[in-house]
Design an enzyme around this catalytic site. Sequence first.
Site, PDB file in Angstrom:
ATOM      1  N   LYS A  61      47.281  74.494   2.873  1.00 13.97           N
ATOM      2  CA  LYS A  61      48.591  75.012   2.464  1.00 13.97           C
ATOM      3  C   LYS A  61      48.517  75.889   1.217  1.00 13.97           C
ATOM      4  CE  LYS A  61      51.708  71.448   4.379  1.00 13.97           C
ATOM      5  NZ  LYS A  61      52.109  72.084   5.595  1.00 13.97           N
ATOM      6  N   LYS A 106      54.824  73.992  12.994  1.00 11.96           N
ATOM      7  CA  LYS A 106      56.106  74.690  12.878  1.00 11.96           C
ATOM      8  C   LYS A 106      55.979  75.925  11.995  1.00 11.96           C
ATOM      9  CE  LYS A 106      57.588  70.431  10.630  1.00 11.96           C
ATOM     10  NZ  LYS A 106      58.441  69.306  10.763  1.00 11.96           N
ATOM     11  N   LYS A 140      45.964  73.515  15.323  1.00 12.88           N
ATOM     12  CA  LYS A 140      47.023  72.593  15.753  1.00 12.88           C
ATOM     13  C   LYS A 140      48.349  73.340  15.914  1.00 12.88           C
ATOM     14  CE  LYS A 140      49.155  70.894  11.534  1.00 12.88           C
ATOM     15  NZ  LYS A 140      49.721  69.859  10.739  1.00 12.88           N
TER      16      LYS A 140
HETATM   17  P1  TYM Z   1      55.113  66.313   9.145  1.00 13.32           P
HETATM   18  O1  TYM Z   1      56.563  66.488   9.230  1.00 13.32           O
HETATM   19  O2  TYM Z   1      54.284  67.453   8.711  1.00 13.32           O
HETATM   20  O3  TYM Z   1      54.547  65.807  10.537  1.00 13.32           O
HETATM   21  C1  TYM Z   1      55.213  64.745  11.179  1.00 13.32           C
HETATM   22  C2  TYM Z   1      54.300  64.033  12.134  1.00 13.32           C
HETATM   23  O4  TYM Z   1      53.937  64.896  13.205  1.00 13.32           O
HETATM   24  C3  TYM Z   1      52.545  64.864  13.394  1.00 13.32           C
HETATM   25  N1  TYM Z   1      52.107  66.175  13.899  1.00 13.32           N
HETATM   26  C4  TYM Z   1      51.305  66.345  14.963  1.00 13.32           C
HETATM   27  N2  TYM Z   1      50.735  65.453  15.796  1.00 13.32           N
HETATM   28  C5  TYM Z   1      49.981  65.949  16.799  1.00 13.32           C
HETATM   29  N3  TYM Z   1      49.776  67.265  17.026  1.00 13.32           N
HETATM   30  C6  TYM Z   1      50.346  68.201  16.217  1.00 13.32           C
HETATM   31  N4  TYM Z   1      50.155  69.494  16.446  1.00 13.32           N
HETATM   32  C7  TYM Z   1      51.145  67.751  15.115  1.00 13.32           C
HETATM   33  N5  TYM Z   1      51.843  68.371  14.126  1.00 13.32           N
HETATM   34  C8  TYM Z   1      52.425  67.401  13.392  1.00 13.32           C
HETATM   35  C9  TYM Z   1      51.983  64.554  12.004  1.00 13.32           C
HETATM   36  O5  TYM Z   1      50.713  63.997  12.083  1.00 13.32           O
HETATM   37  C10 TYM Z   1      52.988  63.578  11.477  1.00 13.32           C
HETATM   38  O6  TYM Z   1      52.686  62.264  11.910  1.00 13.32           O
HETATM   39  N6  TYM Z   1      53.209  63.657   5.553  1.00 13.32           N
HETATM   40  C11 TYM Z   1      53.925  63.406   6.779  1.00 13.32           C
HETATM   41  C12 TYM Z   1      55.315  62.888   6.512  1.00 13.32           C
HETATM   42  C13 TYM Z   1      55.289  61.625   5.716  1.00 13.32           C
HETATM   43  C14 TYM Z   1      54.856  60.369   6.166  1.00 13.32           C
HETATM   44  C15 TYM Z   1      54.986  59.489   5.040  1.00 13.32           C
HETATM   45  C16 TYM Z   1      54.352  59.888   7.379  1.00 13.32           C
HETATM   46  C17 TYM Z   1      55.673  61.497   4.416  1.00 13.32           C
HETATM   47  N7  TYM Z   1      55.489  60.211   4.008  1.00 13.32           N
HETATM   48  C18 TYM Z   1      54.631  58.150   5.132  1.00 13.32           C
HETATM   49  C19 TYM Z   1      54.008  58.548   7.448  1.00 13.32           C
HETATM   50  C20 TYM Z   1      54.142  57.696   6.338  1.00 13.32           C
HETATM   51  C21 TYM Z   1      53.903  64.698   7.585  1.00 13.32           C
HETATM   52  O7  TYM Z   1      52.959  65.372   7.653  1.00 13.32           O
HETATM   53  O8  TYM Z   1      54.958  65.054   8.195  1.00 13.32           O
END
Ligand code: TYM
Length: 337
Positions: free
Chosen positions: A115, A207, A204
């Site tokens: 990022k 968004k 991957k």
């Molecule tokens: P975020 O919003 O970036 O992603 C949310 C979840 O979606 C999964 N994900 C994917 N899984 C498979 N293939 C993909 N292409 C793909 N893109 C996204 C991510 O692995 C994630 O599980 N940091 C976290 C949010 C968070 C969180 C936490 C999660 C904040 N605190 C505590 C668990 C526990 C995140 O990346 O969100």
Amino acid sequence: MKTILTGIRANSELTLGNYLGALLPMVRLANQHSNEMNVNIFVPDLHSIIADVDGNLQKNIIRTIKYYIAAGLELNDNVHIYRQSYVPAHSELCWILNCVATMGEASRMTQYKEKSEGRESCNVGIFDYPILMAADILLYSAEYVPIGEDQFQHIELARNLAMRFNHRFQSEIFTVPVKTSEQVEFMGLSDGIRIRDLLNPEKKMSKSTASENSKIMFDDEPAKAAKKIMSATTDSLGKIKFDMFNQPGISNLLLIDALVMDSPLQDVVSTWAGETKYGDLKQKVANDVSNMLAEFQSRLSGITDQQVLELFEKGESYANNVANAKLFEAQKAFGLR
Ligand code: TYM
């Protein structure tokens, strides 16, 4: 009672990757275990603001929870739904953990590197993101954290911080989440899920990718989503085989279909064994994804904002109680209380 916990940021529409990698596995686990475990589903709204927000954050926060309900989440007294910023203990414990984590380990996080790469300046939130995530998990003594493969490194960091803190104060204040290999097992999978970009399947699905045809968004018209699948990048090998290394595009389609249809990947792969027509596979995946989207979107339209706001109110009262009690233990350990 043990706790399962997860969160999805509320920046924009979710992608099919978020849905298949995190949301759907969480819903399936929650429905399976919510009679004997706490299920914490929260919106990490403080994590959302590391990126630009476009004035729709409030709307998106509510919509994120609607997604879980539309995906079939069954609600009961063990299912707790809350917003991170409504539970100030998250930020407070994040600061305490900042003083336990090292610059070296935070700098090694792949997501931070990706990022911040190529940016002239990058906000400190992007760097501190995994420490706040560790606080999110440790405040609730969560052992199970269903997430996609891209977040595994952050779970390992949360484990390390919990162990280091406990060791430093000769205590058992924090429950150490299970290892990522056991997280995967708990999710009933053999590997972490990584849904790939439809046009560049080495990457991957994300968004933040600019190209519309690379990703399926949850508000895509089902027919538009089907078109995107039909134009997905494949290869010239001419055989339908699951081989992420040599055939990432075809493998991605097989994986998407298995997850959408809730069938074991192995079964889907053997159905297509020996087949060579990529068009047939694309057509099947396009139909399954567009049917799923149509069903999902129709369920979504029946869920009101008021329903979600009521869930938040109840969940935030629970979350503040649990989180404040854990924060107090951490504050006491350092001598802050
Ligand atoms: P975020 O919003 O970036 O992603 C949310 C979840 O979606 C999964 N994900 C994917 N899984 C498979 N293939 C993909 N292409 C793909 N893109 C996204 C991510 O692995 C994630 O599980 N940091 C976290 C949010 C968070 C969180 C936490 C999660 C904040 N605190 C505590 C668990 C526990 C995140 O990346 O969100």
